[in-house]
Structure formats: C-alpha cells, structure tokens
Design a protein around this motif. Structure first.
Motif, PDB file in Angstrom:
ATOM      1  N   LYS A  62      10.954  14.238   8.315  1.00  0.00           N
ATOM      2  CA  LYS A  62      10.024  13.311   7.655  1.00  0.00           C
ATOM      3  C   LYS A  62      10.595  12.699   6.384  1.00  0.00           C
ATOM      4  CE  LYS A  62       5.827  15.421   9.523  1.00  0.00           C
ATOM      5  NZ  LYS A  62       4.572  16.166   9.219  1.00  0.00           N
TER       6      LYS A  62
ATOM      7  N   ILE B 237      10.563   7.321   7.317  1.00  0.00           N
ATOM      8  CA  ILE B 237       9.663   6.712   6.334  1.00  0.00           C
ATOM      9  C   ILE B 237       9.338   5.282   6.736  1.00  0.00           C
ATOM     10  CG2 ILE B 237       9.465   5.969   3.929  1.00  0.00           C
ATOM     11  CD1 ILE B 237      11.247   8.389   3.194  1.00  0.00           C
TER      12      ILE B 237
ATOM     13  N   GLU C 196       0.835  -1.210   0.000  1.00  0.00           N
ATOM     14  CA  GLU C 196       0.000   0.000   0.000  1.00  0.00           C
ATOM     15  C   GLU C 196       0.870   1.260   0.000  1.00  0.00           C
ATOM     16  OE1 GLU C 196      -2.493  -0.333   3.403  1.00  0.00           O
ATOM     17  OE2 GLU C 196      -3.462  -2.185   2.723  1.00  0.00           O
ATOM     18  N   ASN C 197       2.001   1.209   0.653  1.00  0.00           N
ATOM     19  CA  ASN C 197       2.863   2.389   0.766  1.00  0.00           C
ATOM     20  C   ASN C 197       4.197   2.257   0.029  1.00  0.00           C
ATOM     21  OD1 ASN C 197       1.063   3.837   2.403  1.00  0.00           O
ATOM     22  ND2 ASN C 197       1.838   2.845   4.259  1.00  0.00           N
TER      23      ASN C 197
ATOM     24  N   ALA D  51       9.610   3.608  -1.462  1.00  0.00           N
ATOM     25  CA  ALA D  51       8.524   4.399  -0.891  1.00  0.00           C
ATOM     26  C   ALA D  51       7.745   5.121  -1.991  1.00  0.00           C
ATOM     27  CB  ALA D  51       9.074   5.408   0.106  1.00  0.00           C
TER      28      ALA D  51
ATOM     29  N   HIS E  45      15.225   6.408   0.106  1.00  0.00           N
ATOM     30  CA  HIS E  45      13.808   6.028   0.009  1.00  0.00           C
ATOM     31  C   HIS E  45      13.613   4.632  -0.567  1.00  0.00           C
ATOM     32  CE1 HIS E  45      13.739  10.127   1.033  1.00  0.00           C
ATOM     33  NE2 HIS E  45      13.384  10.660  -0.105  1.00  0.00           N
TER      34      HIS E  45
ATOM     35  N   ASN F 296       7.097   5.445   9.968  1.00  0.00           N
ATOM     36  CA  ASN F 296       5.762   6.039   9.808  1.00  0.00           C
ATOM     37  C   ASN F 296       4.864   5.275   8.845  1.00  0.00           C
ATOM     38  OD1 ASN F 296       6.603   8.063  11.538  1.00  0.00           O
ATOM     39  ND2 ASN F 296       7.166   9.471   9.888  1.00  0.00           N
ATOM     40  N   ASN F 297       5.463   4.482   7.953  1.00  0.00           N
ATOM     41  CA  ASN F 297       4.667   3.828   6.914  1.00  0.00           C
ATOM     42  C   ASN F 297       4.655   2.308   6.989  1.00  0.00           C
ATOM     43  OD1 ASN F 297       3.879   6.157   4.927  1.00  0.00           O
ATOM     44  ND2 ASN F 297       6.047   6.492   5.410  1.00  0.00           N
ATOM     45  N   LEU F 298       5.477   1.740   7.895  1.00  0.00           N
ATOM     46  CA  LEU F 298       5.527   0.280   7.957  1.00  0.00           C
ATOM     47  C   LEU F 298       5.613  -0.224   9.400  1.00  0.00           C
ATOM     48  CD1 LEU F 298       7.628  -1.968   5.545  1.00  0.00           C
ATOM     49  CD2 LEU F 298       7.054  -2.652   7.863  1.00  0.00           C
TER      50      LEU F 298
ATOM     51  N   THR G 299       4.287   9.343   0.802  1.00  0.00           N
ATOM     52  CA  THR G 299       4.619   8.700   2.078  1.00  0.00           C
ATOM     53  C   THR G 299       5.662   9.491   2.870  1.00  0.00           C
ATOM     54  OG1 THR G 299       6.306   7.315   1.006  1.00  0.00           O
ATOM     55  CG2 THR G 299       4.075   6.393   1.209  1.00  0.00           C
ATOM     56  N   TYR G 300       6.176  10.569   2.296  1.00  0.00           N
ATOM     57  CA  TYR G 300       7.165  11.388   2.988  1.00  0.00           C
ATOM     58  C   TYR G 300       7.080  12.807   2.450  1.00  0.00           C
ATOM     59  CZ  TYR G 300       9.747  10.326  -1.314  1.00  0.00           C
ATOM     60  OH  TYR G 300      10.117  10.179  -2.628  1.00  0.00           O
TER      61      TYR G 300
END
Length: 415
Positions: free
Chosen positions: A323, A329, A277-278, A311, A296, A332-334, A315-316
C-alpha cells in the motif's frame, strides 16, 4: 540456501555475438521483430520469435512456430554460428548504459528453489503466456532466455567476481545498436565456481526481477520431465533453469508512467478539484517537464500544463509494503476512484509508458490520443524485495528495468 550450478552453454561464436544477441521476445511484436532482423540472419529473434520466418498471419501459438524455433536453434549450431562449451562453466555478464554498470552472474538455478520459495516472485502470471513458453522450452529442449534475478548484495560475492574480471580477458565485448556495452567473461576453473556456489549457499533468497513467465514455464517443464522419468536423480539439466543473478545495489528501476484517454466525464476543473481531495496539487511553474524526485509525489500533464501532486496523509499505509508503493497510491486514490479504472491490466482507457522513452512521450501521447498523463517516481529494488518477502504481488506495471538483458548469448539445453 540458494543453489547455483554451472552448465555447458550453447553460445555464439565470438565474432558473431553482437549479431546474435537480441532483445527479449516479449518487448516487441511480430512486425517489429521482422523489421529488426532485416539483413541479419544471425539474430536470436529467429529462435525466440520464430513466426518471423513463417508466412505473415501464422498464429503465434501455432505448432509450426515452436518447430521452427527448434529448427533455427539447432541450425545455428550445425552451421557453426553457435558453439558448445566442452565443460561446465559460469559466466560474468556486465552491461553498461549511460556510464552506469551492472554485473551479474550467469548460472543455472534450481526448480526446487522456485517451488520451495527460495526464489521469490512478485507478479502473477497469465496462463496463456505460460503455455506459450512451456511449448517453446519443451519443443526446443532449451532455455533460450535467462531469468533476471537479484539478491541482497553481498561483498564476498562481488569480490570474487571483480577479482576474476580483473585477471581474465572477456569472451564477448561489444556495443549493441542502442548504445549498451555488453561484456562477458567465462569462468571455467573449478575453484572459482566452487567459491561462488559456496557463497550463494548462504544467500537466503533470490528474487525474480523480470521473467516471471519464463521462470514459471521452465519449472513446469522440469516437473513434466520428472513425471516422465520417475527415477530422476535431481542432477538432470531439466531440474535447473537459466538465470542471471545481479546484486541488489547495482540494479536500477526506471519510472513506469501512466496515460489515460479521458477524464471520466469531468471537465479539467472538476477533475483537478477531485484530485485535490487526496493530493496537494500545485501548478508547475518551472521550465520543461515535471519528474518526481521523491516518493509519494507525482507529475500530472493536463491541458498543456504540468502539475505536482503530493499524496496527503491517510492515503497510504507506510507499514504495508504494497500500500505504500506509489503505483498503489496512484491506483487507489486517483485512477480507480476518480477516473474509474478498476483493473489497469484490462482497461483499454489506460496505457503505460516505460521511463526509457522519457517524459516527452507523455506529452506526445496527450497531444495524440490521451487526455492526461502521470509521471511516477521509480519503484525501488528494496520495494520489490519487501513485497516478495511479504508474499504479496506488485500492482501491474510497477517496474521497468534497464538495460535489458540480451537473449542468445547463453542457451541452456535440457539434456
């Protein structure tokens, strides 16, 4: 306007420097330190981790540990293992690892520069760790481990240092057990010291790369000493603390990788679907392991296979120095939304593996006690500087510096 100042070092005899020099106190536990000093009564671990000379089971923060550290330090001096410089000096400290050299200047820096944010930070400190080093500094009356700092590289400073190295012989030159070459030159002449102090006076900021707890503790002790001496002049040694200053263009930060115990209740297929998803997820078809080669992107080892994660847009935030960090990354996303790791500082399901141990270690851990591993692209030194300039802090376990400075080559006493 950064202040640097020479000092009268307490330092090992030339013929014992390689035996005295030790890894920092915080990279090993007591059992490892006891093993490391076997057959070497000169190791500086006898000062920095003095519990190794007390009965097994002695508390790390027991008063006896700090008293033993003081006894051992000045015992080294009394026995001639350490010598006291007869005048103030600066030092050039070069480390070579795998053919790559970095050269720093050993000097004292100002607690006022720390308090006024000329010396900038990028980490939070823990009260218990600060208190430990406060007691160590106060009891030994010395800074025993240098603070690793950096500054935006300046050709004029590098030129002075390189010219001095070319014209003078080193006082130490040895290879430590891990293959790192350590070479030190002593700068005693007032002209060179003055030139370097003038050059640093135009450096806008210094940045703590490693040693936040040691720095905070040194400053706290300095403030305590000021309170006890209301007529202090500012010239007393307790107003300054031991540092090694490296230009930013010579430093290397290694990857700091992650391993996680479980998939938060998901199957491998469900987990990969959530990650997709991300991130763009691609199974790695090459041989060997997947080491990310650009920002990234991430490697993931799961179920015996490596995957590349990239990423996705959104997402960032590239405009935000925190961030846009890869460690942020990933968190915050995984790690947080998918694996449920809210605070990586305290969550027991996650562990961190320094890049010096290689990607083989990630595969080993997944085979031993973990379910999934993530290889990271290293944080850059300019990322660190941008974070510090913005007054923010790095996410935990963002930076792994190599080579490690050795403790024991320079001691700064507070009187």
């Amino acid at each position: 306007m950064a202040i640097i100042r020479p000092f009268r070092a307490l330092r090992p005899r030339e013929d014992l420097a390689d035996k005295v020099a030790a890894l920092p106190y915080d990279v090993m536990n007591s059992e490892e330190a006891r093993e490391a000093v076997k057959g070497n009564p000169y190791s500086f671990l006898h000062v920095d981790k003095a519990e190794i000379d007390l009965p097994v089971g002695t508390g790390l923060y027991d008063r006896a540990v700090y008293e033993k550290a003081r006894e051992n330090l000045y015992g080294f001096a009394d026995k001639g293992v350490f010598i006291r410089e007869d005048r103030n000096a600066l030092y050039i400290y070069r480390l070579i690892m795998d053919g790559y050299a970095q050269t720093g200047l050993v000097a004292c820096t100002s607690i006022d520069d720390y308090l006024n944010n000329v010396i900038k930070k990028h980490e939070f400190t823990r009260a218990d760790k600060e208190e430990d080093r406060i007691r160590h500094v106060d009891t030994t009356n010395a800074h025993t481990g240098p603070i690793f700092q950096t500054y935006v590289s300046k050709e004029s400073i590098t030129g002075i240092i390189e010219a001095y190295k070319a014209e003078n012989k080193p006082c130490y030159d040895f290879v430590s057990d891990d293959g790192i070459t350590h070479t030190v030159w002593t700068i005693r002449d007032d002209e060179t010291i003055g030139k370097l102090a003038d050059e640093f006076s135009s450096v806008e900021s210094l940045y703590i790369a490693d040693g936040h707890h040691r720095a905070a503790s040194a400053v706290r002790v300095g403030v305590m000493r000021r309170s006890a001496k209301p007529d202090y002049t500012g010239e007393e040694e307790f107003n300054y603390f031991l540092s090694v200053l490296f230009p930013s263009n010579e430093l290397r930060i290694m990857d700091y990788n992650r391993v996680v115990k479980d998939l938060n209740g998901m199957s491998e297929e469900e987990f990969i679907a959530r990650v997709s998803e991300n991130f763009e997820v691609t199974k790695f078809e090459g041989e060997g392991q997947l080491r990310p080669m650009r920002k990234h992107t991430f490697g993931m080892f799961l179920g015996g296979s490596w995957y590349e994660l990239e990423a996705k847009a959104g997402t960032y935030d590239e405009s935000d120095p925190q961030k846009r960090l890869d460690v942020a990354i990933m968190q915050n996303n995984l790690l947080h939304p998918i694996l449920g790791i809210e605070d990586p500082r305290t969550d027991k399901r996650i562990d961190f593996v320094g890049g010096i141990r290689g990607l083989d270690e990630l595969e080993r851990r997944v085979g031993l006690d973990m379910k999934v591993a993530f290889s990271m692209f290293p944080t850059t030194i300019m990322d660190l500087i941008d974070i510090a300039d913005a007054g923010e802090v790095m996410p935990p376990k963002s930076t792994w510096f190599e080579p490690k400075l050795r403790s024991g080559l320079f001691v700064h006493t507070l009187d």
